[in-house]
Design an enzyme around this catalytic site. Sequence first.
Site, PDB file in Angstrom:
ATOM      1  N   GLU A 186       0.849  -1.199   0.000  1.00  0.00           N
ATOM      2  CA  GLU A 186       0.000   0.000   0.000  1.00  0.00           C
ATOM      3  C   GLU A 186       0.877   1.239   0.000  1.00  0.00           C
ATOM      4  O   GLU A 186       1.730   1.425   0.875  1.00  0.00           O
ATOM      5  CB  GLU A 186      -0.951   0.012   1.197  1.00  0.00           C
ATOM      6  CG  GLU A 186      -1.911   1.182   1.143  1.00  0.00           C
ATOM      7  CD  GLU A 186      -3.156   1.015   2.012  1.00  0.00           C
ATOM      8  OE1 GLU A 186      -3.851   2.019   2.219  1.00  0.00           O
ATOM      9  OE2 GLU A 186      -3.426  -0.114   2.451  1.00  0.00           O
TER      10      GLU A 186
ATOM     11  N   GLU B 137       4.442   5.064   4.320  1.00  0.00           N
ATOM     12  CA  GLU B 137       3.780   6.331   4.634  1.00  0.00           C
ATOM     13  C   GLU B 137       4.833   7.304   5.185  1.00  0.00           C
ATOM     14  O   GLU B 137       5.533   6.975   6.145  1.00  0.00           O
ATOM     15  CB  GLU B 137       2.680   6.103   5.666  1.00  0.00           C
ATOM     16  CG  GLU B 137       2.044   7.357   6.235  1.00  0.00           C
ATOM     17  CD  GLU B 137       1.387   8.225   5.172  1.00  0.00           C
ATOM     18  OE1 GLU B 137       1.702   9.427   5.123  1.00  0.00           O
ATOM     19  OE2 GLU B 137       0.564   7.694   4.393  1.00  0.00           O
TER      20      GLU B 137
ATOM     21  N   ASP C 206       9.475   7.006   1.844  1.00  0.00           N
ATOM     22  CA  ASP C 206       9.075   7.015   0.436  1.00  0.00           C
ATOM     23  C   ASP C 206       8.682   5.612  -0.025  1.00  0.00           C
ATOM     24  O   ASP C 206       9.490   4.680   0.026  1.00  0.00           O
ATOM     25  CB  ASP C 206      10.247   7.537  -0.392  1.00  0.00           C
ATOM     26  CG  ASP C 206       9.907   7.727  -1.859  1.00  0.00           C
ATOM     27  OD1 ASP C 206       8.783   7.404  -2.265  1.00  0.00           O
ATOM     28  OD2 ASP C 206      10.793   8.199  -2.603  1.00  0.00           O
TER      29      ASP C 206
ATOM     30  N   ASP D 280      -2.743  12.336  -2.191  1.00  0.00           N
ATOM     31  CA  ASP D 280      -2.806  13.793  -2.292  1.00  0.00           C
ATOM     32  C   ASP D 280      -3.076  14.161  -3.744  1.00  0.00           C
ATOM     33  O   ASP D 280      -2.323  13.753  -4.634  1.00  0.00           O
ATOM     34  CB  ASP D 280      -1.476  14.395  -1.826  1.00  0.00           C
ATOM     35  CG  ASP D 280      -1.576  15.908  -1.599  1.00  0.00           C
ATOM     36  OD1 ASP D 280      -2.232  16.589  -2.414  1.00  0.00           O
ATOM     37  OD2 ASP D 280      -0.996  16.392  -0.615  1.00  0.00           O
TER      38      ASP D 280
ATOM     39  N   ASP E  13     -11.607  10.758  -4.192  1.00  0.00           N
ATOM     40  CA  ASP E  13     -12.851  11.536  -4.154  1.00  0.00           C
ATOM     41  C   ASP E  13     -12.638  12.898  -4.812  1.00  0.00           C
ATOM     42  O   ASP E  13     -13.499  13.770  -4.714  1.00  0.00           O
ATOM     43  CB  ASP E  13     -13.303  11.744  -2.694  1.00  0.00           C
ATOM     44  CG  ASP E  13     -12.300  12.565  -1.893  1.00  0.00           C
ATOM     45  OD1 ASP E  13     -12.593  13.715  -1.548  1.00  0.00           O
ATOM     46  OD2 ASP E  13     -11.210  12.038  -1.610  1.00  0.00           O
TER      47      ASP E  13
ATOM     48  N   THR F  80     -11.260   3.904   4.408  1.00  0.00           N
ATOM     49  CA  THR F  80     -10.215   4.691   5.049  1.00  0.00           C
ATOM     50  C   THR F  80     -10.829   5.915   5.714  1.00  0.00           C
ATOM     51  O   THR F  80     -11.971   6.297   5.424  1.00  0.00           O
ATOM     52  CB  THR F  80      -9.166   5.173   4.032  1.00  0.00           C
ATOM     53  OG1 THR F  80      -9.749   6.200   3.213  1.00  0.00           O
ATOM     54  CG2 THR F  80      -8.689   4.025   3.144  1.00  0.00           C
ATOM     55  N   ARG F  81     -10.071   6.539   6.592  1.00  0.00           N
ATOM     56  CA  ARG F  81     -10.561   7.749   7.235  1.00  0.00           C
ATOM     57  C   ARG F  81     -10.787   8.864   6.224  1.00  0.00           C
ATOM     58  O   ARG F  81     -11.680   9.700   6.387  1.00  0.00           O
ATOM     59  CB  ARG F  81      -9.580   8.215   8.316  1.00  0.00           C
ATOM     60  CG  ARG F  81      -8.215   8.651   7.781  1.00  0.00           C
ATOM     61  CD  ARG F  81      -7.321   9.211   8.869  1.00  0.00           C
ATOM     62  NE  ARG F  81      -7.100   8.234   9.920  1.00  0.00           N
ATOM     63  CZ  ARG F  81      -6.532   8.524  11.092  1.00  0.00           C
ATOM     64  NH1 ARG F  81      -6.137   9.762  11.344  1.00  0.00           N
ATOM     65  NH2 ARG F  81      -6.334   7.592  11.986  1.00  0.00           N
ATOM     66  N   TYR F  82      -9.977   8.876   5.158  1.00  0.00           N
ATOM     67  CA  TYR F  82     -10.129   9.919   4.150  1.00  0.00           C
ATOM     68  C   TYR F  82     -11.409   9.716   3.344  1.00  0.00           C
ATOM     69  O   TYR F  82     -12.080  10.685   2.973  1.00  0.00           O
ATOM     70  CB  TYR F  82      -8.903   9.924   3.234  1.00  0.00           C
ATOM     71  CG  TYR F  82      -7.634  10.220   3.991  1.00  0.00           C
ATOM     72  CD1 TYR F  82      -7.371  11.499   4.467  1.00  0.00           C
ATOM     73  CD2 TYR F  82      -6.713   9.210   4.270  1.00  0.00           C
ATOM     74  CE1 TYR F  82      -6.216  11.770   5.189  1.00  0.00           C
ATOM     75  CE2 TYR F  82      -5.556   9.469   4.985  1.00  0.00           C
ATOM     76  CZ  TYR F  82      -5.315  10.749   5.444  1.00  0.00           C
ATOM     77  OH  TYR F  82      -4.182  11.007   6.161  1.00  0.00           O
ATOM     78  N   GLU F  83     -11.748   8.474   3.090  1.00  0.00           N
ATOM     79  CA  GLU F  83     -13.009   8.195   2.410  1.00  0.00           C
ATOM     80  C   GLU F  83     -14.184   8.604   3.277  1.00  0.00           C
ATOM     81  O   GLU F  83     -15.141   9.227   2.803  1.00  0.00           O
ATOM     82  CB  GLU F  83     -13.106   6.713   2.060  1.00  0.00           C
ATOM     83  CG  GLU F  83     -14.416   6.350   1.369  1.00  0.00           C
ATOM     84  CD  GLU F  83     -14.578   4.859   1.149  1.00  0.00           C
ATOM     85  OE1 GLU F  83     -15.705   4.440   0.840  1.00  0.00           O
ATOM     86  OE2 GLU F  83     -13.581   4.127   1.278  1.00  0.00           O
TER      87      GLU F  83
END
EC number: 2.1.1.33
Length: 237
Positions: A62, A87, A119, A141, A177, A216-219
């Site tokens: 991931e 990450e 990275d 991002d 999104d 995910t939290r971003y979703e």
Amino acid sequence: MTAHKPGDPTTLNRLYGRSKGKPLRAGQQDLVDTLLPQIAVPAEGEVTAVRLFGADQPLHFEIGFGGGEHMAGRADMLPDHGFIGAEPFINGVAQALVHVAGDHGASLPLGNVRIHHGDALEVLRRIPDGALSFAYLLHPDPWPKARHAKRRMMNDGPLDLIAAKLKPGGEFRFGTDHPVYLRHALMVMRHHRHQFGWLANDSRDFQVRPGGWPETRYEAKARAQGHEVWYFRYRRI
């Protein structure tokens, strides 16, 4: 056409964006100090399932796992698979470590996860060609300004690298999104039809989150803000 500007993350050779946010809580800092060194991807050498997990098992990677919800969810679903997550944001790494450690006793610790704080491309390059069963790029991002398009992970260089590392029949999953990133990604993926087949029969296949794809939290944040979310699955040819 921003996808054709020179350079991409494989040639820029630097990370963009934050590496650290608010101070870590004491428990998170303890996990960074104690657990992360135990499950960190080795700094040098080939990155294989046998080296990381002691067995030749399906390997997942991931890119930019955020808070680690998806990675931990998939690892819990597939305990006989190995998961690598990369990450650069230390706060995200710390939250992922909480999940790996068992969410404060709410679940069992995950022994099939390895983490790289840094990275993703540096680790991806060290994975043997054809070794990955799955690769994930979820809510990266968007770098929405045209002059920043070359910073996007959905560009020709990274996709060529992902294609090389996936085994035939392996799967690349991408989620976003952001409508600007969506258009850019679809345009770039057209350059890679010789490497990837889009696993979609109708619009529901990319408008509804597939089974086995943890949120995910971003979703969740995007949905709370009323954003549409898109899900893409591509099979390595």
